[in-house]
Design a protein around this motif. Structure first.
Motif, PDB file in Angstrom:
ATOM      1  N   UNK A 487      51.131  -4.621  42.704  1.00  0.00           N
ATOM      2  CA  UNK A 487      51.030  -3.218  43.113  1.00  0.00           C
ATOM      3  C   UNK A 487      51.351  -2.292  41.937  1.00  0.00           C
ATOM      4  N   UNK A 488      52.419  -2.602  41.209  1.00  0.00           N
ATOM      5  CA  UNK A 488      52.794  -1.785  40.062  1.00  0.00           C
ATOM      6  C   UNK A 488      51.719  -1.839  38.978  1.00  0.00           C
ATOM      7  N   UNK A 489      51.208  -3.034  38.723  1.00  0.00           N
ATOM      8  CA  UNK A 489      50.225  -3.204  37.652  1.00  0.00           C
ATOM      9  C   UNK A 489      48.928  -2.452  37.963  1.00  0.00           C
ATOM     10  N   UNK A 490      48.397  -2.649  39.179  1.00  0.00           N
ATOM     11  CA  UNK A 490      47.126  -2.013  39.518  1.00  0.00           C
ATOM     12  C   UNK A 490      47.266  -0.499  39.625  1.00  0.00           C
ATOM     13  N   UNK A 491      48.445  -0.031  40.042  1.00  0.00           N
ATOM     14  CA  UNK A 491      48.683   1.414  40.083  1.00  0.00           C
ATOM     15  C   UNK A 491      48.725   1.991  38.669  1.00  0.00           C
ATOM     16  N   UNK A 492      49.458   1.327  37.772  1.00  0.00           N
ATOM     17  CA  UNK A 492      49.573   1.802  36.388  1.00  0.00           C
ATOM     18  C   UNK A 492      48.234   1.739  35.671  1.00  0.00           C
ATOM     19  N   UNK A 493      47.415   0.745  35.993  1.00  0.00           N
ATOM     20  CA  UNK A 493      46.126   0.581  35.305  1.00  0.00           C
ATOM     21  C   UNK A 493      45.187   1.757  35.567  1.00  0.00           C
ATOM     22  N   UNK A 494      45.377   2.469  36.664  1.00  0.00           N
ATOM     23  CA  UNK A 494      44.527   3.624  36.960  1.00  0.00           C
ATOM     24  C   UNK A 494      44.668   4.715  35.898  1.00  0.00           C
ATOM     25  N   UNK A 495      45.811   4.737  35.221  1.00  0.00           N
ATOM     26  CA  UNK A 495      46.065   5.768  34.202  1.00  0.00           C
ATOM     27  C   UNK A 495      45.635   5.342  32.806  1.00  0.00           C
ATOM     28  N   UNK A 496      45.067   4.146  32.695  1.00  0.00           N
ATOM     29  CA  UNK A 496      44.603   3.691  31.391  1.00  0.00           C
ATOM     30  C   UNK A 496      44.964   2.238  31.137  1.00  0.00           C
ATOM     31  N   UNK A 497      44.413   1.674  30.068  1.00  0.00           N
ATOM     32  CA  UNK A 497      44.656   0.273  29.742  1.00  0.00           C
ATOM     33  C   UNK A 497      46.127   0.040  29.427  1.00  0.00           C
ATOM     34  N   UNK A 498      46.626  -1.112  29.875  1.00  0.00           N
ATOM     35  CA  UNK A 498      48.032  -1.451  29.693  1.00  0.00           C
ATOM     36  C   UNK A 498      48.199  -2.399  28.518  1.00  0.00           C
ATOM     37  N   UNK A 499      49.244  -2.189  27.747  1.00  0.00           N
ATOM     38  CA  UNK A 499      49.558  -3.124  26.670  1.00  0.00           C
ATOM     39  C   UNK A 499      50.277  -4.334  27.253  1.00  0.00           C
ATOM     40  N   UNK A 500      50.346  -5.402  26.468  1.00  0.00           N
ATOM     41  CA  UNK A 500      51.071  -6.594  26.909  1.00  0.00           C
ATOM     42  C   UNK A 500      52.536  -6.259  27.165  1.00  0.00           C
ATOM     43  N   UNK A 501      53.099  -5.377  26.337  1.00  0.00           N
ATOM     44  CA  UNK A 501      54.498  -4.991  26.514  1.00  0.00           C
ATOM     45  C   UNK A 501      54.708  -4.249  27.828  1.00  0.00           C
ATOM     46  N   UNK A 502      53.770  -3.379  28.190  1.00  0.00           N
ATOM     47  CA  UNK A 502      53.891  -2.645  29.449  1.00  0.00           C
ATOM     48  C   UNK A 502      53.805  -3.585  30.647  1.00  0.00           C
TER      49      UNK A 502
END
Length: 620
Positions: A487-502
């Motif tokens: 849930x956290x990952x897919x929500x954050x992905x809406x705002x842009x590509x995620x780094x491995x650290x994120x």
């Protein structure tokens, strides 16, 4: 039919070793599945004939029915919806048989380029054929509800498929026009399906170096259950290093698939990031939210409390993250031969119901199981239903640990379920994931209880209880933590590509919350999200495990109360396949998943086992 065994190959490790040979001898002959029940080989004449037949029938079906279903809904008998559904179901079975053979061949050895090409070519062909059948469900859903209901009432052949039609019409608000649906289908081969395959092949190629030996994933993960702390630490270090070395590709796969899902959800009009999964599972969002909230609220009483107890048993202030599944000193170290595992599971099933053991026994007798752990083979375990005209297959990576016996019981539960549900036919045999875990978890519980009743030694009993608690925490707490991570990952992905650290930070946040202060989460663990296949293949699948475990805990409590006719009701539940909603299936047992207290009842069984362990500590 005589069971043909093959011995565990020396290629269990990528370098031959005395340890591998000793393990093979201890486990005894391990079976390899017989895929010839589907087709003899990748180049079998029958497979070629069936591919040609599928192509001809798909084109003929499209020509016969496309644009004519509204008219057919007004007809009875020949030329009616019932006839169309019967033809469609036969085609679904044929295409499913071909796809199952390609998939099982591929998962037998994903490192073989020939298998990869075969699987990719078959998937491409099936996608092409499916594009000719795509109109059917879309056109059916455009027929007015009153007209369709009248058709099913009037025509028994159409009425037979009522559960499937009613189920299909739940998708109606989210379906697109025909051209867009076809585009989504055809593009899936170069988007989601391609990145799923990249993940599988990357995982199959990974090697983890421990003491100079290059291991594949399963034996390395298995080392986390070693009694020697230094062995667990070395395995964890090897896992973290290799995951870290391949972080770039896993980050790309995860970002791409999350974005792909977001695009699909946006076009279809899903409000919540998990709504498409809830729809597929035919479960209400509110029910899943209640489950997740109940489990999160119970973290301190379950995982936090248990791991604090375990740290004390192992003489540590805190457990390292790699000690989470470490065996207790009381745990027997001897490997469990395959034959003993088979007898253990079948005996437990037989004590519950002879019919259950009889069905499960066929998996052993007729070579429906692939057991050896070998390089290239898909990691983990699964039961593949294939199609009703054939039979299911089970894949495990058997290493002789007590947990492997429980995994066998779990997957055979799926297999029994799939055999029984197959009576519903290709369109109605598929069980929603929330209920698909019922038989598997119930099979585990039967096996565990049977073993526990026979154990009189206090130390062994403690080890068994502890392992069961850990398995339940892994099934309930860990899977809900996985769900929250997604849930956290897919929500954050809406705002842009995620780094491995994120992504790693999101992973650690849910792990720390769920595992509690008794687990020391140190450097290296931030990459362990990379190897979980459910995140890739089935986003938001994971809550189904917690759903199934809590449901089975409540179901087993009914069984323990010697409820009259329980076995018969249980088999009716399994035979229903996808023809009934969870509320209808649970009603005969007096259970209701929409009741806020339902999940608390399921979680109380885990808490009760922890209480029993604590009492054993106090009395020692």
């Amino acid at each position: 039919m005589t069971l043909l065994h093959r011995p565990l190959p020396s290629l269990l490790l990528s370098t031959a070793s005395a340890g591998a040979a000793a393990t093979a001898a201890a486990l005894g002959p391990l079976p390899v599945w017989k895929l010839s029940d589907l087709y003899e080989a990748k180049d079998a004449p029958q497979l070629k004939q069936d591919m040609e037949k599928a192509s001809e029938l798909s084109l003929a079906f499209e020509a016969k029915w496309k644009g004519k279903l509204a008219e057919a809904a007004a007809s009875t008998g020949a030329g009616g919806i019932g006839e169309a559904l019967k033809e469609y179901e036969a085609l679904d079975d044929l295409l499913g048989k071909i796809g199952s053979f390609a998939g099982l061949t591929y998962f037998s050895d994903t490192s073989d380029p020939a298998n990869g090409k075969f699987y990719g070519d078959v998937q491409a062909k099936l996608t092409d054929l499916s594009s000719h059948l795509l109109f059917f469900a879309l056109e059916l859903n455009r027929i007015d509800d009153a007209v369709m209901n009248a058709c099913m009432d009037r025509d028994p052949s159409a009425g037979h498929y009522r559960p499937w039609i009613v189920d299909l019409r739940q998708d109606k608000p989210f379906q697109l026009d025909d051209k867009l649906e076809q585009l989504f289908l055809e593009k899936s081969m170069t988007s989601a399906a391609a990145f799923n395959r990249l993940f599988d092949e990357t995982m199959a190629e990974l090697r983890f170096e421990v003491d100079g030996e290059r291991l594949n994933l399963e034996p390395t993960l298995n080392m986390l259950q070693e009694p020697r702390p230094e062995a667990r630490a070395k395995a964890a270090a090897a896992l973290s290093k290799t995951f870290g070395d391949n972080l770039r590709v896993f980050t790309l796969i995860t970002n791409t698939l999350a974005k792909d899902k977001e695009i699909s959800d946006r076009w279809r009009g899903f409000e919540d990031i998990a709504d498409s999964r809830h729809l597929a599972n035919r479960v209400e969002r509110e029910v899943v939210d209640a489950l997740a909230a109940a489990v999160q609220e119970a973290y301190p009483r379950l995982s936090h409390r248990y791991y604090a107890m375990k740290a004390k048993w192992l003489g540590m202030d805190q457990l390292n993250y790699w000690d989470r599944n470490a065996p207790l000193p009381e745990t027997p170290n001897a490997l469990i031969p395959w034959k003993d595992a088979q007898n253990t599971v079948l005996s437990a099933y037989r004590d519950f119901a002879p019919e259950m053991a009889e069905i499960a026994g066929r998996f052993f007798d007729e070579d429906w199981i692939d057991a050896p752990a070998r390089p290239g083979k898909a990691p983990g375990a699964f039961a593949h239903p294939t199609v009703p005209s054939a039979h299911p297959y089970v894949l495990v990576n058997y290493m002789g640990k007590p947990r492997d016996v429980m995994t066998l019981a779990h997957e055979l539960g799926h297999g029994v379920h799939q055999v029984l549900a197959g009576e519903q036919g290709a369109l109605m045999c598929q069980t929603p994931l929330t209920l698909a875990e019922t038989a598997s978890v119930f099979g585990e519980m039967l096996t565990f209880r049977a073993l526990l009743e026979k154990t009189t030694d206090t130390r062994e009993r403690k080890a068994m209880l502890a392992q069961k608690v850990e398995d339940m925490i892994n099934t309930v707490v860990r899977q809900i933590a996985f769900y929250q991570f997604e849930r956290k990952l897919h929500t954050a992905r809406k705002d842009g590509e995620l780094t491995a650290e994120q992504i790693g930070e999101l992973w650690l946040s849910v792990q720390a919350e769920s595992l509690g202060p008794a687990i020391r989460i140190s450097e290296g663990y931030e990459t362990w999200w990379t190897y979980i296949p459910h995140f890739i293949h089935s986003p938001f699948y994971v809550y189904a495990y917690a759903f199934g475990d809590c449901l089975v805990n409540s179901l087993y409590a009914v069984y323990q109360q010697a409820a009259p006719g329980f076995q018969q009701k249980y088999f009716e539940l399994l035979k229903a396949g996808g023809t009934k909603h969870h509320s209808e299936l649970l009603k005969p047992f007096g259970l209701d998943a929409t009741d806020p207290s339902f999940w608390s009842k399921g979680l109380s069984m885990i808490e009760g086992l922890i209480d029993e362990l604590e009492a054993m500590d106090t009395s020692a």
